[in-house]
Design a protein around this motif. Structure first.
Motif, PDB file in Angstrom:
ATOM      1  N   ASP A 151       9.013  -1.301 -14.954  1.00 55.69           N
ATOM      2  CA  ASP A 151       7.726  -0.842 -15.507  1.00 55.69           C
ATOM      3  C   ASP A 151       6.555  -1.567 -14.864  1.00 55.69           C
ATOM      4  OD1 ASP A 151       8.767  -3.141 -16.755  1.00 55.69           O
ATOM      5  OD2 ASP A 151       7.533  -2.878 -18.526  1.00 55.69           O
ATOM      6  N   LEU A 152       6.785  -2.759 -14.323  1.00 58.83           N
ATOM      7  CA  LEU A 152       5.701  -3.512 -13.698  1.00 58.83           C
ATOM      8  C   LEU A 152       5.832  -3.549 -12.174  1.00 58.83           C
ATOM      9  CD1 LEU A 152       5.502  -6.679 -16.017  1.00 58.83           C
ATOM     10  CD2 LEU A 152       4.089  -4.633 -16.091  1.00 58.83           C
TER      11      LEU A 152
ATOM     12  N   SER B  12       7.513  -1.640  -9.528  1.00 59.00           N
ATOM     13  CA  SER B  12       8.190  -0.545  -8.829  1.00 59.00           C
ATOM     14  C   SER B  12       7.138   0.380  -8.244  1.00 59.00           C
ATOM     15  CB  SER B  12       9.092   0.246  -9.776  1.00 59.00           C
ATOM     16  OG  SER B  12       9.661   1.338  -9.067  1.00 59.00           O
ATOM     17  N   THR B  13       6.301  -0.191  -7.410  1.00 57.20           N
ATOM     18  CA  THR B  13       5.163   0.576  -6.917  1.00 57.20           C
ATOM     19  C   THR B  13       5.470   1.251  -5.598  1.00 57.20           C
ATOM     20  OG1 THR B  13       3.754  -1.002  -8.026  1.00 57.20           O
ATOM     21  CG2 THR B  13       2.700   0.387  -6.411  1.00 57.20           C
ATOM     22  N   TYR B  14       6.451   0.756  -4.901  1.00 56.58           N
ATOM     23  CA  TYR B  14       6.697   1.276  -3.550  1.00 56.58           C
ATOM     24  C   TYR B  14       8.112   1.808  -3.414  1.00 56.58           C
ATOM     25  CZ  TYR B  14       2.391  -1.236  -2.704  1.00 56.58           C
ATOM     26  OH  TYR B  14       1.105  -1.677  -2.758  1.00 56.58           O
ATOM     27  N   GLY B  15       8.483   2.716  -4.310  1.00 52.93           N
ATOM     28  CA  GLY B  15       9.804   3.335  -4.197  1.00 52.93           C
ATOM     29  C   GLY B  15      10.937   2.341  -4.369  1.00 52.93           C
TER      30      GLY B  15
ATOM     31  N   ARG C  50      13.215  -3.534 -18.793  1.00 51.65           N
ATOM     32  CA  ARG C  50      11.756  -3.466 -18.891  1.00 51.65           C
ATOM     33  C   ARG C  50      11.182  -4.811 -19.303  1.00 51.65           C
ATOM     34  NH1 ARG C  50       9.485   1.721 -21.941  1.00 51.65           N
ATOM     35  NH2 ARG C  50       8.418  -0.023 -22.921  1.00 51.65           N
TER      36      ARG C  50
ATOM     37  N   GLY D 110       4.617  -4.711  -6.569  1.00 44.95           N
ATOM     38  CA  GLY D 110       3.692  -4.242  -7.585  1.00 44.95           C
ATOM     39  C   GLY D 110       2.284  -4.696  -7.295  1.00 44.95           C
ATOM     40  N   GLU D 111       1.368  -4.190  -8.101  1.00 43.43           N
ATOM     41  CA  GLU D 111      -0.034  -4.535  -7.966  1.00 43.43           C
ATOM     42  C   GLU D 111      -0.262  -5.940  -8.527  1.00 43.43           C
ATOM     43  OE1 GLU D 111      -2.157  -1.332  -9.856  1.00 43.43           O
ATOM     44  OE2 GLU D 111      -1.239   0.176  -8.567  1.00 43.43           O
TER      45      GLU D 111
ATOM     46  N   HIS E 272       9.014  -2.631   2.722  1.00 41.72           N
ATOM     47  CA  HIS E 272       9.316  -1.420   1.960  1.00 41.72           C
ATOM     48  C   HIS E 272      10.014  -0.457   2.904  1.00 41.72           C
ATOM     49  CE1 HIS E 272       5.017  -2.163   0.235  1.00 41.72           C
ATOM     50  NE2 HIS E 272       5.844  -3.108  -0.156  1.00 41.72           N
TER      51      HIS E 272
ATOM     52  N   PRO F 297      12.284   2.418   1.374  1.00 40.09           N
ATOM     53  CA  PRO F 297      12.542   1.063   0.882  1.00 40.09           C
ATOM     54  C   PRO F 297      13.422   0.277   1.867  1.00 40.09           C
ATOM     55  CG  PRO F 297      13.155   2.729  -0.761  1.00 40.09           C
ATOM     56  CD  PRO F 297      12.913   3.446   0.532  1.00 40.09           C
TER      57      PRO F 297
ATOM     58  N   ARG G 286      -0.011   7.295  -8.403  1.00 36.90           N
ATOM     59  CA  ARG G 286       0.130   6.669  -7.081  1.00 36.90           C
ATOM     60  C   ARG G 286       0.070   7.717  -5.976  1.00 36.90           C
ATOM     61  NH1 ARG G 286       5.892   4.000  -7.986  1.00 36.90           N
ATOM     62  NH2 ARG G 286       4.835   3.486  -9.918  1.00 36.90           N
TER      63      ARG G 286
ATOM     64  N   LEU H  36      -0.479   4.732  -1.050  1.00 37.05           N
ATOM     65  CA  LEU H  36      -0.900   3.380  -1.400  1.00 37.05           C
ATOM     66  C   LEU H  36      -1.208   2.514  -0.188  1.00 37.05           C
ATOM     67  CD1 LEU H  36       1.398   2.637  -4.426  1.00 37.05           C
ATOM     68  CD2 LEU H  36      -1.068   2.819  -4.437  1.00 37.05           C
TER      69      LEU H  36
ATOM     70  N   GLU I   9      -5.096   1.000  -5.584  1.00 35.36           N
ATOM     71  CA  GLU I   9      -4.070   1.078  -6.605  1.00 35.36           C
ATOM     72  C   GLU I   9      -4.625   1.831  -7.823  1.00 35.36           C
ATOM     73  OE1 GLU I   9      -3.807  -3.111  -6.712  1.00 35.36           O
ATOM     74  OE2 GLU I   9      -2.160  -3.189  -5.273  1.00 35.36           O
TER      75      GLU I   9
ATOM     76  N   TRP J 222       2.608   2.607 -17.801  1.00 36.92           N
ATOM     77  CA  TRP J 222       3.402   1.915 -18.827  1.00 36.92           C
ATOM     78  C   TRP J 222       2.696   0.656 -19.305  1.00 36.92           C
ATOM     79  CZ3 TRP J 222       6.846   4.562 -21.210  1.00 36.92           C
ATOM     80  CH2 TRP J 222       7.617   5.528 -20.548  1.00 36.92           C
TER      81      TRP J 222
ATOM     82  N   SER K  47       8.065   5.287   1.351  1.00 37.57           N
ATOM     83  CA  SER K  47       8.899   4.744   0.260  1.00 37.57           C
ATOM     84  C   SER K  47       8.826   5.601  -1.005  1.00 37.57           C
ATOM     85  CB  SER K  47       8.454   3.326  -0.095  1.00 37.57           C
ATOM     86  OG  SER K  47       8.551   2.471   1.006  1.00 37.57           O
ATOM     87  N   TRP K  48       7.702   6.262  -1.218  1.00 34.69           N
ATOM     88  CA  TRP K  48       7.506   7.082  -2.424  1.00 34.69           C
ATOM     89  C   TRP K  48       8.573   8.165  -2.576  1.00 34.69           C
ATOM     90  CZ3 TRP K  48       6.991  12.261  -1.633  1.00 34.69           C
ATOM     91  CH2 TRP K  48       6.612  12.668  -0.342  1.00 34.69           C
TER      92      TRP K  48
ATOM     93  N   TYR L  78      11.477   7.829  -2.906  1.00 36.89           N
ATOM     94  CA  TYR L  78      12.454   7.376  -3.905  1.00 36.89           C
ATOM     95  C   TYR L  78      11.878   7.380  -5.320  1.00 36.89           C
ATOM     96  CZ  TYR L  78      15.420   6.452   0.007  1.00 36.89           C
ATOM     97  OH  TYR L  78      16.189   6.626   1.126  1.00 36.89           O
ATOM     98  N   ASP L  79      10.584   7.665  -5.437  1.00 36.26           N
ATOM     99  CA  ASP L  79       9.991   7.877  -6.761  1.00 36.26           C
ATOM    100  C   ASP L  79      10.186   9.321  -7.209  1.00 36.26           C
ATOM    101  OD1 ASP L  79       9.077   5.267  -7.055  1.00 36.26           O
ATOM    102  OD2 ASP L  79       7.213   5.692  -5.986  1.00 36.26           O
TER     103      ASP L  79
END
Lengths: 236, 410
Positions: free
Chosen positions: A14-15, A17-20, A45, A62-63, A191, A193, B137, B140, B145, B197, B336-337, B339-340
């Motif tokens: 939740d915190l 996982s910004t780049y896949g 989480r 993450g950011e 990344h 990934p 997103r 990025l 962000e 979240w 990478s996205w 995988y999102d």
């Protein structure tokens, strides 16, 4: 090795996982599964306690805000550090990699890290954005790293952490080295990934966790991807 | 509307804008909207502000659905009179300038605005209304962000005398919009949840239950919406249900229509008059366009980021499907996205892949247990599938490449 399933623990999606970053979990699970190893994936989480009995822990990018929050919550929880100290395998990317050290910068302030690896991070003058590549420490017996980096940090390794990569293209830690490893912990800025572009790293981590020699897989598509990326930046 | 008294400098700049744009089109260099305005703005740096003066303006911004919602809103506001709009998706100040020059004097303008340029465009155009769709997103490696954009919007809107129409289902949008006293909340939905979240106000967890959401500390909760999407239609603030007939597919376009109606309603357009106009909108700059070529009926879906892919899978039908991925400047260089996005909705279909970064997609699909065939061009994809339907889902420049092969279909 335990005779039970290989337990993969993904820390704080939740915190961080910004780049896949989910890709690293999926790829690790798939590569174990294809070797006939039973796998259990746990996503933890940031409002849940980190279980201490995992075999491989993944922590991602993450950011700034979420990174600082993740550090506070991990320090308060202690489960992740406990697992690391008893020798669980740790794979950390970008913000997660910085967290392993003694300190890092987020939102203009120095924050306390988890002090699991002998490294610390500060801010670079410019943001490092682009392809990242270079040969991996020969001691690990892996083919060259390929990845994509996007971070403002610079990471300085102490004598207790070995550089993962000698940078050919990109910045990584400081323009000379990229990532770090020590014991069963491995961190990188890549990344992609990272494990999509470097499946051999996934296999190394599974080997660290299980002690087993793994049979090779059909890596036709990852090989094509690696070849294309390394060719595009002129290292092949 | 009376002919506005434009300053001489603006009139001169407008002439140059048209001239340069025409030259650009004539020489085949592009649509001309950007280069034309660049020339004009050199002569009159306040050109956009001067052109905006005297019009009732709505700005539309967000990560996804800007172009389509702008088109739908333009159609709906059209009930009231002539509307200037940047319909080609040129959503930075040069595009707005060019659109206003091209339209001449109009009582209304509906402008799509890149989310990063909202402050600049809001200051220049003094809109009556801003519609905020969603934040997620997107590219990025070169963009800000999500939390950063939300904060930028919130700062921008603080103390501003502007009405906001905002998505009640996106916590980031709600946080940004709630500093304004006058907001129309639209329950437009948010299928993509992974950028919200964490409460942007206090850093605590945001919990969700059904359509409700709220920060565990209670400092940010879902506002009560005045407009919402229900079944195949929209419920207006009086509680009246209106069936919405669109030629555009998917639930997301019903939500875009709800936003368009909320904006038009605020300007005074009766919903019942606006509704039939929405039904006339077909494709938008190639998005959702259907083209017949070599016996194949090809439908084009544009998906630029994970949230967009979720929506595309909601509308894509169970027919042979071409997925095309590039990673050029407008797309972002980091793939990478991929995988999102969960690609399992296309599992079992005949899937072809192409684009500069098809190998990244190949590895992703293999991990997702989706079988695929790699082709090196759009032409080869067409040749590989039998006559009949073909769904194409592509990210930005891959979409433009395919659109170019189809004579720049609109």
């Amino acid at each position: 090795m335990s005779t039970e399933a290989l337990r993969l623990v993904w820390v704080y999606p939740d915190l961080l996982s910004t780049y896949g970053d989910r890709g690293n979990l999926l790829i690790m699970a798939r590569r174990a599964d294809l070797r006939g190893l039973p796998v259990e994936c746990h996503e933890v989480r940031s409002d849940q306690p980190v279980p201490t009995g995992g075999d491989i822990y993944l922590i991602g990018g993450g950011e700034d805000g979420p990174q600082a929050l993740a550090a506070q919550r991990l320090i308060a929880d202690g489960g992740f550090q406990g697992a690391a100290r008893r020798g669980a395998v740790i794979f950390a990317v970008c913000a997660g990699y910085q967290l392993l050290g003694s300190s890092f910068f987020a939102k203009g302030a120095r924050c306390t890290g988890l002090e699991l690896m002998d490294l610390q991070s500060d801010r670079g003058e410019t943001r490092a954005v682009g392809e990242l590549a270079g040969p991996i420490d020969p001691a690990l017996g892996l083919p060259p790293l390929t990845g994509f980096e996007n971070h403002g940090g610079r990471t300085h390794l102490g004598p207790g952490a070995k550089p993962l990569v000698t940078v050919q293209v990109g910045v990584g830690n400081d323009g000379r080295t990229e990532g770090a490893w020590a014991g069963n912990m491995l961190g990188t800025y890549a990344h992609g990934p990272a494990l999509a572009r470097n499946p051999a790293i996934a296999d190394l981590l599974i080997k660290w966790a299980t002690g087993e020699t793994l049979e090779p897989l059909d890596d036709t598509w990852p090989d094509k991807l690696r070849n294309e990326r390394l060719t595009a930046i002129g290292t092949r | 509307m009376t002919e506005p008294k434009l300053p001489i400098r603006t009139r001169l700049a407008s002439g140059l804008t048209k001239g340069a744009a025409a030259l650009s089109r004539a020489t085949g260099r592009g649509e001309g909207s950007v280069i034309g305005a660049r020339v004009g703005m050199l002569v009159d740096p306040d050109m956009l502000a001067n052109l905006a003066a005297g019009r009732r303006i709505a700005l539309i911004s967000g990560t996804n659905g800007k172009t389509t919602t702008t088109r739908l809103t333009t159609a709906a506001v059209g009930v009231l009179g002539e509307v200037a709009t940047n319909s080609l998706g040129a959503n930075m100040p040069t595009g707005h300038t060019s659109a206003l020059v091209k339209a001449g004097p109009t009582p209304y303008a509906v402008l799509e605005v890149d989310e990063h340029y909202l402050p600049q465009v809001l200051e220049a155009t003094h809109p009556e209304l801003v519609a905020l769709l969603n934040l997620s997103r997107d590219q990025l490696d070169r963009a800000q962000e999500v939390a950063g954009i939300a904060a930028k919007w919130r700062t921008l809107l603080t103390g501003k005398n502007v009405h906001v129409v905002a998505n009640a289902d996106d916590p980031m949008v709600v946080w940004a919009a709630s500093v304004v006293p006058s907001v129309t909340w639209v329950a437009a939905g948010q299928r993509w949840l992974d950028d919200s979240w964490v409460c942007p106000e206090c850093g605590s967890t945001i919990e969700r239950s059904g359509e409700q959401w709220g920060c565990v500390t209670g400092d940010l909760v879902r506002p009560i919406p005045q407009w919402s999407v229900r079944d195949d239609g929209v419920v207006d603030p009086t509680g009246t249900y209106h069936e919405v007939h669109l030629q555009l597919p998917g639930r997301i376009n019903k939500a875009n229509a709800a936003t368009a109606l909320a904006v038009a309603d605020r300007f005074g357009a009766p919903v019942l008059e606006a509704l039939p106009r929405l039904a006339q909108v077909t494709s938008v700059a190639g998005r959702y366009a259907t083209v017949v070529k070599d016996g194949r009926t090809i439908r084009l879906l544009l998906s630029k980021n994970p949230a967009g892919w979720l929506e595309a899978f909601d509308m894509a039908e169970d027919v042979p499907t071409l997925l095309a991925i590039n990673a050029r400047d407008p797309d972002g260089h980091d793939t990478s996205w991929l995988y999102d996005v969960d690609f399992s909705p296309v599992r079992g279909r005949r899937v072809l892949i192409t684009g500069d970064r098809a190998y990244d997609l190949a590895v992703r699909l293999e991990v997702n247990d989706v079988r695929f065939e790699h082709v090196t061009s759009f032409g080869k994809a067409l040749a590989a599938v039998p006559p009949g339907r073909l769904e194409v889902i592509a990210n930005y420049t891959a979409f433009q490449d395919i659109r170019a092969e189809l004579d720049r279909v609109n």
